[in-house]
Design an enzyme around this catalytic site. Structure first.
Site, PDB file in Angstrom:
ATOM      1  CG  ASP A 204      -1.761   1.216   1.369  1.00  0.00           C
ATOM      2  OD1 ASP A 204      -1.583   2.155   0.565  1.00  0.00           O
ATOM      3  OD2 ASP A 204      -2.601   1.249   2.285  1.00  0.00           O
ATOM      4  CD  GLN A 207      -0.400   8.854   3.671  1.00  0.00           C
ATOM      5  OE1 GLN A 207       0.264   9.847   3.367  1.00  0.00           O
ATOM      6  NE2 GLN A 207      -1.697   8.898   3.874  1.00  0.00           N
ATOM      7  CE  LYS A 230      -4.910   9.331   1.124  1.00  0.00           C
ATOM      8  NZ  LYS A 230      -4.860   8.268   2.135  1.00  0.00           N
ATOM      9  CB  CYS A 368      -8.988   4.939   7.864  1.00  0.00           C
ATOM     10  SG  CYS A 368     -10.243   6.072   7.283  1.00  0.00           S
TER      11      CYS A 368
HETATM   12  C1  LIG Z   1      -5.554   7.210   2.211  1.00  0.00           C
HETATM   13  C2  LIG Z   1      -5.038   5.850   2.373  1.00  0.00           C
HETATM   14  C3  LIG Z   1      -5.706   4.749   1.844  1.00  0.00           C
HETATM   15  C4  LIG Z   1      -7.024   4.855   1.142  1.00  0.00           C
HETATM   16  O1  LIG Z   1      -7.020   5.736   0.083  1.00  0.00           O
HETATM   17  P1  LIG Z   1      -8.406   6.153  -0.574  1.00  0.00           P
HETATM   18  O2  LIG Z   1      -8.044   7.319  -1.401  1.00  0.00           O
HETATM   19  O3  LIG Z   1      -9.320   6.544   0.565  1.00  0.00           O
HETATM   20  O4  LIG Z   1      -8.927   5.004  -1.325  1.00  0.00           O
HETATM   21  C5  LIG Z   1      -5.139   3.516   2.007  1.00  0.00           C
HETATM   22  N1  LIG Z   1      -3.979   3.363   2.659  1.00  0.00           N
HETATM   23  C6  LIG Z   1      -3.305   4.396   3.179  1.00  0.00           C
HETATM   24  C7  LIG Z   1      -2.012   4.153   3.876  1.00  0.00           C
HETATM   25  C8  LIG Z   1      -3.818   5.675   3.063  1.00  0.00           C
HETATM   26  O5  LIG Z   1      -3.155   6.697   3.596  1.00  0.00           O
END
Ligand SMILES: *Cc1c(COP(=O)(O)O)cnc(C)c1O
Length: 410
Positions: A204, A207, A230, A368
């Site tokens: 993932d 960030q 992001k 989250c």
């Molecule tokens: C923001 C984020 C997500 C989810 O991104 P979405 O744009 O809400 O789909 C997943 N993992 C991390 C580490 C995030 O910061």
């Protein structure tokens, strides 16, 4: 860092109209880039130009406008492929977001490849987006979702990881940089370990992609996901990168137009990847905007951005020590971009609301990542996060605002 490529955050800032002006009558201080980044003119103007003069549907039209739109859309896929150092644009699937990209892997790859007795190993610092889709898939397949614990500094317990990583693990889900803690995981080393037991790895990069070079070939992972909004691009689009041979063997997850080869009522054959995973009219404008964002980041120099941000991050950490009682959450040796904290007597929401009166935007809540809050025994944290446009003045304003919070709650 390439010699001579120094970042000037003030020059960068001037390219972001969203940062101009005031909030609550004060100069706007934006410290919530981990939730979503502001947009540079390069992205805004590219999307504007496309909408005004080039907009058309993709993949279907036999007229010039649509063919041009298709060409730009597929070039955007190529730009994103170069951005993550993919071997081919065919390894890039456009999704609706980072969350959507993980759901794609969980539904398509997960349902085909997981069975009772199998394990999905994730870190205890994943965003809900890398937990809940796997819980749903585990429920459907009989596989088990296992979290790897964290140490008190918010780093991954690497001994526990080694213990939990055995032949039952079929997929490892790893956040590159944790949005709740700022922990930078040693993903390359963890990928190597996971592959040694035959597990696939999903990274993932939500960030990390905005802040450092993300190179899928160097990381040697199997899946990597990130969100458009992001990385200074638009909302409504995200990216799944996956190895071509893995994508080729994955079944479709959503059905509809664009993802088929031939449809009859007797049955349907599906298009090859990535089209197979892009049912319906795709986010065309957003793909063009995302490509502009990738180009913009590349033009600034990701290594230079990372170095400049590291300096500012260190400065911010030093200055936060001045606030009486402030407790930092997330102090792993390798950390970046996110500064989470609590203050005695003040709820995170109070901190954010008081700062808002000073024109300062930070995030308060569980980010989250409720398992992280539980791990550190807090209901919520306040979180300031940095972007390419963040400056010392932003940090100084934050510290001044937090002093007021400390006085109010003393
Ligand atoms: C923001 C984020 C997500 C989810 O991104 P979405 O744009 O809400 O789909 C997943 N993992 C991390 C580490 C995030 O910061």
């Amino acid at each position: 860092m390439k010699p001579g490529t120094m970042v000037d955050p003030y020059a960068i800032r001037a390219q972001f109209p969203g940062l101009a002006g005031t909030a609550n009558g004060k100069p706007f201080v934006y410290l919530d880039s981990a939730a979503t980044a502001q947009k540079p003119l390069a992205v805004i103007e590219r999307m504007d130009r496309f909408l005004r003069a080039e907009y058309g549907t993709v993949h279907r039209g036999l007229y010039a406008r649509s063919m041009r739109s298709t060409q730009l859309f597929e070039e955007a896929r190529g730009t994103v492929a170069r951005f993550v150092h993919a071997r081919s644009p065919d390894e890039i699937v456009f999704t609706m977001g980072c969350t959507d990209a993980i759901n794609l892997v969980a539904w398509s790859w997960g349902r085909k490849n997981l069975k009772p007795g199998d394990r999905i190993l994730v870190t205890g610092m994943e965003h809900h987006a890398n937990i809940v889709p796997w819980q749903i898939t585990a429920e459907l397949t009989g596989a088990e979702l296992v979290p790897c614990p964290l140490l008190d500094d918010g780093s991954l317990d690497l001994e526990a990881f080694d213990r939990l990583l055995d032949g039952r693990v079929k997929l490892v889900g790893l956040v590159h940089i944790a949005n709740s803690l700022g922990t930078v995981n040693p993903v390359k080393e963890l990928v190597r370990k996971a592959h040694a037991v035959g597990a696939k790895v999903l990274i993932d990069a939500a960030q990390s992609a905005p802040h450092r070079v993300v190179d899928v070939r160097d990381l040697d992972c199997d899946f990597l996901v990130f969100a458009g909004h992001k990385v200074y691009g638009p909302t409504g689009i995200g990216v799944l990168w996956a190895r071509q041979e893995i994508l080729a063997a994955m079944p479709p997850w959503r059905g509809g137009g664009e993802m088929i080869e031939k449809v009859t009522f007797a049955g349907t054959t599906f298009a090859p990847a990535p089209a197979r995973f892009e049912a319906g009219t795709p986010p065309i404008v957003e793909a063009i905007g995302l490509a502009a964002a990738c180009d913009w980041l590349t033009a600034q120099g990701l290594d230079a951005l990372q170095a400049a941000e590291h300096q500012l991050f260190t400065y911010a950490e030093e200055r936060l020590r001045e606030i009486p009682g402030l407790r930092r959450i997330g102090t792993a040796a390798d950390r970046a971009t996110v500064l989470a904290f609590t203050m005695p007597g003040a709820h995170a929401a109070d901190i954010s609301s008081i700062l808002d009166l000073e024109g300062i935007a930070i995030r308060a809540g569980h980010h989250c990542a409720q398992p992280v809050m539980a791990r550190f025994g807090v209901p919520a944290t306040a979180r300031a996060s940095l972007g390419a446009y963040s400056t010392r003045e932003d940090v100084d304003a934050l510290v001044k605002g937090l002093m007021k919070v400390a006085e109010l709650f003393a």
